[in-house]
Design an enzyme around this catalytic site. Structure first.
Site, PDB file in Angstrom:
ATOM      1  N   CYS A  20      -5.811 140.472  86.737  1.00  0.00           N
ATOM      2  CA  CYS A  20      -5.443 140.266  88.136  1.00  0.00           C
ATOM      3  C   CYS A  20      -5.672 141.598  88.851  1.00  0.00           C
ATOM      4  CB  CYS A  20      -3.979 139.830  88.148  1.00  0.00           C
ATOM      5  SG  CYS A  20      -3.108 140.008  89.692  1.00  0.00           S
ATOM      6  N   HIS A  21      -5.821 141.573  90.179  1.00  0.00           N
ATOM      7  CA  HIS A  21      -6.077 142.811  90.939  1.00  0.00           C
ATOM      8  C   HIS A  21      -5.027 143.886  90.673  1.00  0.00           C
ATOM      9  CE1 HIS A  21      -9.518 141.799  93.276  1.00  0.00           C
ATOM     10  NE2 HIS A  21      -8.991 140.663  93.676  1.00  0.00           N
ATOM     11  N   THR A  22      -3.787 143.459  90.435  1.00  0.00           N
ATOM     12  CA  THR A  22      -2.704 144.433  90.234  1.00  0.00           C
ATOM     13  C   THR A  22      -2.962 145.310  89.008  1.00  0.00           C
ATOM     14  OG1 THR A  22      -1.305 142.733  91.147  1.00  0.00           O
ATOM     15  CG2 THR A  22      -0.181 144.630  90.250  1.00  0.00           C
ATOM     16  N   HIS A  32      -0.429 141.400  82.742  1.00  0.00           N
ATOM     17  CA  HIS A  32       0.813 140.675  83.097  1.00  0.00           C
ATOM     18  C   HIS A  32       0.603 139.179  83.274  1.00  0.00           C
ATOM     19  CE1 HIS A  32      -1.139 141.626  86.858  1.00  0.00           C
ATOM     20  NE2 HIS A  32      -0.465 140.646  87.415  1.00  0.00           N
ATOM     21  N   GLU A  33      -0.662 138.731  83.382  1.00  0.00           N
ATOM     22  CA  GLU A  33      -0.891 137.292  83.566  1.00  0.00           C
ATOM     23  C   GLU A  33      -1.269 136.739  82.190  1.00  0.00           C
ATOM     24  OE1 GLU A  33      -2.711 136.100  87.459  1.00  0.00           O
ATOM     25  OE2 GLU A  33      -4.219 135.222  86.171  1.00  0.00           O
ATOM     26  N   CYS A  87      17.567 137.101  86.040  1.00  0.00           N
ATOM     27  CA  CYS A  87      18.666 137.381  85.102  1.00  0.00           C
ATOM     28  C   CYS A  87      19.669 136.230  85.095  1.00  0.00           C
ATOM     29  CB  CYS A  87      19.353 138.697  85.464  1.00  0.00           C
ATOM     30  SG  CYS A  87      20.434 138.612  86.924  1.00  0.00           S
ATOM     31  N   CYS A 127      22.784 137.747  89.009  1.00  0.00           N
ATOM     32  CA  CYS A 127      22.958 138.562  90.220  1.00  0.00           C
ATOM     33  C   CYS A 127      23.034 137.671  91.462  1.00  0.00           C
ATOM     34  CB  CYS A 127      21.808 139.565  90.334  1.00  0.00           C
ATOM     35  SG  CYS A 127      20.244 138.815  90.794  1.00  0.00           S
ATOM     36  N   CYS A 177      19.817 135.751  92.077  1.00  0.00           N
ATOM     37  CA  CYS A 177      19.611 134.643  91.139  1.00  0.00           C
ATOM     38  C   CYS A 177      20.591 133.500  91.426  1.00  0.00           C
ATOM     39  CB  CYS A 177      19.746 135.130  89.694  1.00  0.00           C
ATOM     40  SG  CYS A 177      18.326 136.108  89.168  1.00  0.00           S
ATOM     41  N   CYS A 204      15.365 138.870  91.968  1.00  0.00           N
ATOM     42  CA  CYS A 204      16.417 139.289  91.030  1.00  0.00           C
ATOM     43  C   CYS A 204      16.687 140.790  91.125  1.00  0.00           C
ATOM     44  CB  CYS A 204      15.995 138.914  89.612  1.00  0.00           C
ATOM     45  SG  CYS A 204      17.107 139.512  88.343  1.00  0.00           S
ATOM     46  N   ARG A 225      13.652 142.605  89.093  1.00  0.00           N
ATOM     47  CA  ARG A 225      12.610 142.581  90.127  1.00  0.00           C
ATOM     48  C   ARG A 225      11.482 143.546  89.738  1.00  0.00           C
ATOM     49  NH1 ARG A 225      14.521 143.689  96.222  1.00  0.00           N
ATOM     50  NH2 ARG A 225      16.168 142.344  95.448  1.00  0.00           N
ATOM     51  N   CYS A 256       1.069 134.533  87.288  1.00  0.00           N
ATOM     52  CA  CYS A 256       1.040 135.475  88.432  1.00  0.00           C
ATOM     53  C   CYS A 256       0.382 134.898  89.684  1.00  0.00           C
ATOM     54  CB  CYS A 256       0.400 136.802  88.034  1.00  0.00           C
ATOM     55  SG  CYS A 256       0.214 137.918  89.417  1.00  0.00           S
ATOM     56  N   ARG A 316     -11.073 134.141  88.064  1.00  0.00           N
ATOM     57  CA  ARG A 316     -10.245 134.578  86.950  1.00  0.00           C
ATOM     58  C   ARG A 316     -11.083 134.632  85.675  1.00  0.00           C
ATOM     59  NH1 ARG A 316      -7.241 136.722  89.749  1.00  0.00           N
ATOM     60  NH2 ARG A 316      -4.971 136.570  89.821  1.00  0.00           N
TER      61      ARG A 316
HETATM   62  P1  NAD Z   1      -8.801 139.197  96.929  1.00  0.00           P
HETATM   63  O1  NAD Z   1      -9.176 140.584  97.281  1.00  0.00           O
HETATM   64  O2  NAD Z   1      -9.485 138.525  95.806  1.00  0.00           O
HETATM   65  O3  NAD Z   1      -8.978 138.248  98.194  1.00  0.00           O
HETATM   66  C1  NAD Z   1      -8.724 138.666  99.506  1.00  0.00           C
HETATM   67  C2  NAD Z   1      -9.726 137.965 100.427  1.00  0.00           C
HETATM   68  O4  NAD Z   1      -9.368 138.258 101.770  1.00  0.00           O
HETATM   69  C3  NAD Z   1     -11.189 138.411 100.238  1.00  0.00           C
HETATM   70  O5  NAD Z   1     -12.007 137.274 100.031  1.00  0.00           O
HETATM   71  C4  NAD Z   1     -11.521 139.140 101.549  1.00  0.00           C
HETATM   72  O6  NAD Z   1     -12.877 138.960 101.929  1.00  0.00           O
HETATM   73  C5  NAD Z   1     -10.560 138.450 102.517  1.00  0.00           C
HETATM   74  N1  NAD Z   1     -10.223 139.253 103.701  1.00  0.00           N
HETATM   75  C6  NAD Z   1      -9.896 140.573 103.768  1.00  0.00           C
HETATM   76  N2  NAD Z   1      -9.620 140.921 105.023  1.00  0.00           N
HETATM   77  C7  NAD Z   1      -9.741 139.812 105.785  1.00  0.00           C
HETATM   78  C8  NAD Z   1      -9.585 139.532 107.167  1.00  0.00           C
HETATM   79  N3  NAD Z   1      -9.226 140.483 108.032  1.00  0.00           N
HETATM   80  N4  NAD Z   1      -9.791 138.261 107.585  1.00  0.00           N
HETATM   81  C9  NAD Z   1     -10.149 137.292 106.725  1.00  0.00           C
HETATM   82  N5  NAD Z   1     -10.341 137.501 105.398  1.00  0.00           N
HETATM   83  C10 NAD Z   1     -10.134 138.748 104.940  1.00  0.00           C
HETATM   84  O7  NAD Z   1      -7.190 139.252  96.686  1.00  0.00           O
HETATM   85  P2  NAD Z   1      -6.201 138.227  95.940  1.00  0.00           P
HETATM   86  O8  NAD Z   1      -6.057 138.620  94.512  1.00  0.00           O
HETATM   87  O9  NAD Z   1      -6.557 136.836  96.274  1.00  0.00           O
HETATM   88  O10 NAD Z   1      -4.810 138.641  96.646  1.00  0.00           O
HETATM   89  C11 NAD Z   1      -4.608 138.427  98.032  1.00  0.00           C
HETATM   90  C12 NAD Z   1      -3.417 139.219  98.544  1.00  0.00           C
HETATM   91  O11 NAD Z   1      -2.208 138.739  97.964  1.00  0.00           O
HETATM   92  C13 NAD Z   1      -3.453 140.721  98.208  1.00  0.00           C
HETATM   93  O12 NAD Z   1      -3.031 141.457  99.343  1.00  0.00           O
HETATM   94  C14 NAD Z   1      -2.435 140.844  97.088  1.00  0.00           C
HETATM   95  O13 NAD Z   1      -1.900 142.144  97.018  1.00  0.00           O
HETATM   96  C15 NAD Z   1      -1.423 139.827  97.534  1.00  0.00           C
HETATM   97  N6  NAD Z   1      -0.460 139.370  96.499  1.00  0.00           N
HETATM   98  C16 NAD Z   1       0.817 139.118  96.941  1.00  0.00           C
HETATM   99  C17 NAD Z   1       1.777 138.650  96.060  1.00  0.00           C
HETATM  100  C18 NAD Z   1       3.156 138.306  96.562  1.00  0.00           C
HETATM  101  O14 NAD Z   1       4.023 137.993  95.731  1.00  0.00           O
HETATM  102  N7  NAD Z   1       3.415 138.310  97.866  1.00  0.00           N
HETATM  103  C19 NAD Z   1       1.438 138.445  94.705  1.00  0.00           C
HETATM  104  C20 NAD Z   1       0.105 138.695  94.294  1.00  0.00           C
HETATM  105  C21 NAD Z   1      -0.829 139.149  95.205  1.00  0.00           C
HETATM  106 ZN    ZN Z   2      18.995 138.336  88.847  1.00  0.00          ZN
END
Ligand code: NAD
Ligand code: ZN
Length: 379
Positions: A47-49, A69-70, A99, A102, A105, A113, A117, A177, A372
């Protein structure tokens, strides 16, 4: 089990330094301590993270570290006090926990959590502040409590969802994830009703999972928004009926969408991490009932700016972490949605490699190829 209570020696992909290819090492994995579980990982995805913390740009670098993590795996042994899991159970590790004690939870509305968290800077177990991984006695750090780029790993019981043992782990590992994040943003937070119009900003894996949620909800018109025109073709498999590239228009994309939909979409989900896209997602929802949900993680200095009148006119803005799913309570049900064939997961898997080729998965993600890549640990 013969290995319970003993140190296990196994293969792990270790990140010794920021941005350097992972290196396959033999690591020692200590037995699980109180409230911990040792898990045999069968499949893990990238994953990107993982890439972000491997590059370690602008963060506290924690090395040497085992990322990942995934994933999906099977319980090998459990530590003292663990009553909910037994060896042989099928589990999904989750970077954020539950947990069950808390205030968060106990609340029906939160999944943040207090105890478990996500913590990206901690490289040790919360119980005793030690790592369970060593190489020749030298500790190797954990990552978000999961470290799934190892054949065996030790995880707090609160970060493990017990799932249907019939579910194929090479597919449902994706639910630990990104896919659950996007899916839950739509199903749990935006909650479109059948026949509604939904706009999804950002068509990466998270956005396409949000789109899958819109398809499952019976969205009548599902508008994908992305700056990359190549994202359109793939999105069709996820129910995308219209595609808008903000670059193709001189006026702001929210105005384009409001015109296309006669006043705005019923729901919008932002999965880009870009603050302008967040503002567009909010401003393109219909007055009176529109709901916009923010999922993307924006950079530190980002500012969200909109006219207060947009709220007064009965638009709602919400944000969500991990799709509002409580990992232990809710993930088994998401796996069941896949087993009942309501949720489609296979279309997210564009690549698969044996564990020995894990660096290929990093290359694919860096090049932006595919959604993926599933890593098979037993090869
Ligand atoms: P990714 O980089 O694969 O996809 C992002 C897409 O957004 C790309 O296709 C890109 O071209 C497009 N994009 C960027 N700027 C844009 C704009 N201004 N207008 C339109 N499109 C635009 O990323 P991903 O893995 O799919 O993750 C997406 C987001 O979700 C990331 O910011 C990530 O950090 C976040 N995320 C949040 C959580 C959460 O719990 N809230 C969990 C995981 C990931
Ligand atoms: Zn908790």
């Amino acid at each position: 089990m013969a290995t319970a209570g003993k140190v296990i020696k196994c293969k792990a992909a270790v990140a010794w330094e920021a941005g350097k290819p992972l290196s396959m090492e033999e690591v020692e994995v200590a037995p699980p301590q109180a409230m911990e579980v040792r898990v045999k990982i069968l499949y893990t995805a990238l994953c990107h993270t993982d890439v972000y913390f491997w590059e370690a740009k602008g963060q506290t670098p924690v090395f040497p570290r085992i990322l990942g993590h995934e994933a999906g795996g099977i319980v090998e042994s459990v530590g003292e006090g663990v009553t909910e899991l037994v060896p042989g159970d099928h589990v999904l590790p989750v970077f954020t926990g539950e947990c069950k004690e808390c205030a968060h939870c106990m609340s029906e509305e939160s999944n943040l959590c207090d105890l478990l968290r996500i913590n990206v800077d901690r490289g040790v177990m919360i119980g005793d502040g030690q790592s369970r991984f060593t190489i020749d006695g030298k500790p190797i750090f954990h990552f978000v409590g999961t470290s799934t780029f190892s054949e065996y790993t030790v995880i707090h019981v609160g970060c493990l969802a017990k799932i249907d043992p019939e579910a194929p782990l090479d597919k449902v590992c994706l639910l630990s994830c990104g896919i659950s994040t996007g899916l839950g943003a739509t199903l749990n937070v935006a909650k479109p009703k059948k026949g509604m119009t939904v706009a999804i900003f950002g068509l990466g894996a998270v956005g396409l999972a949000a789109m899958e949620g819109a398809r499952m909800s019976g969205g009548s018109r599902i508008i994908g928004v992305d700056l990359n025109p190549a994202k359109h073709e793939q999105a069709k498999k996820f129910g995308c009926t219209d595609f808008v590239n903000p670059k193709d228009h001189t006026k702001p994309v929210q105005e384009v969408i409001v015109e296309m939909t006669d006043g705005g979409v019923d729901r919008a989900v932002e999965c880009t991490g870009n603050a302008d896209a967040m503002i567009s997602a909010f401003e393109c929802v219909h007055d009176g009932w529109g709901v916009a949900v923010l999922v993307g993680v924006a950079h530190k200095e980002a500012v969200f700016k909109t006219h207060p009148m947009n709220f007064l006119n009965e638009r709602t803005l919400r944000g969500t972490f991990f799709g509002n799913y409580k990992p232990r309570t809710d993930l088994p049900g998401v796996v069941d949605m896949y087993m009942r064939k309501e949720l489609e997961l296979d279309k997210f898997i564009t690549h698969s490699v044996p564990f020995s080729q894990i660096n290929t998965a990093f290359d694919l993600m860096l090049k932006g190829e595919g959604l993926r890549c599933v890593i098979r640990m037993d090869e």
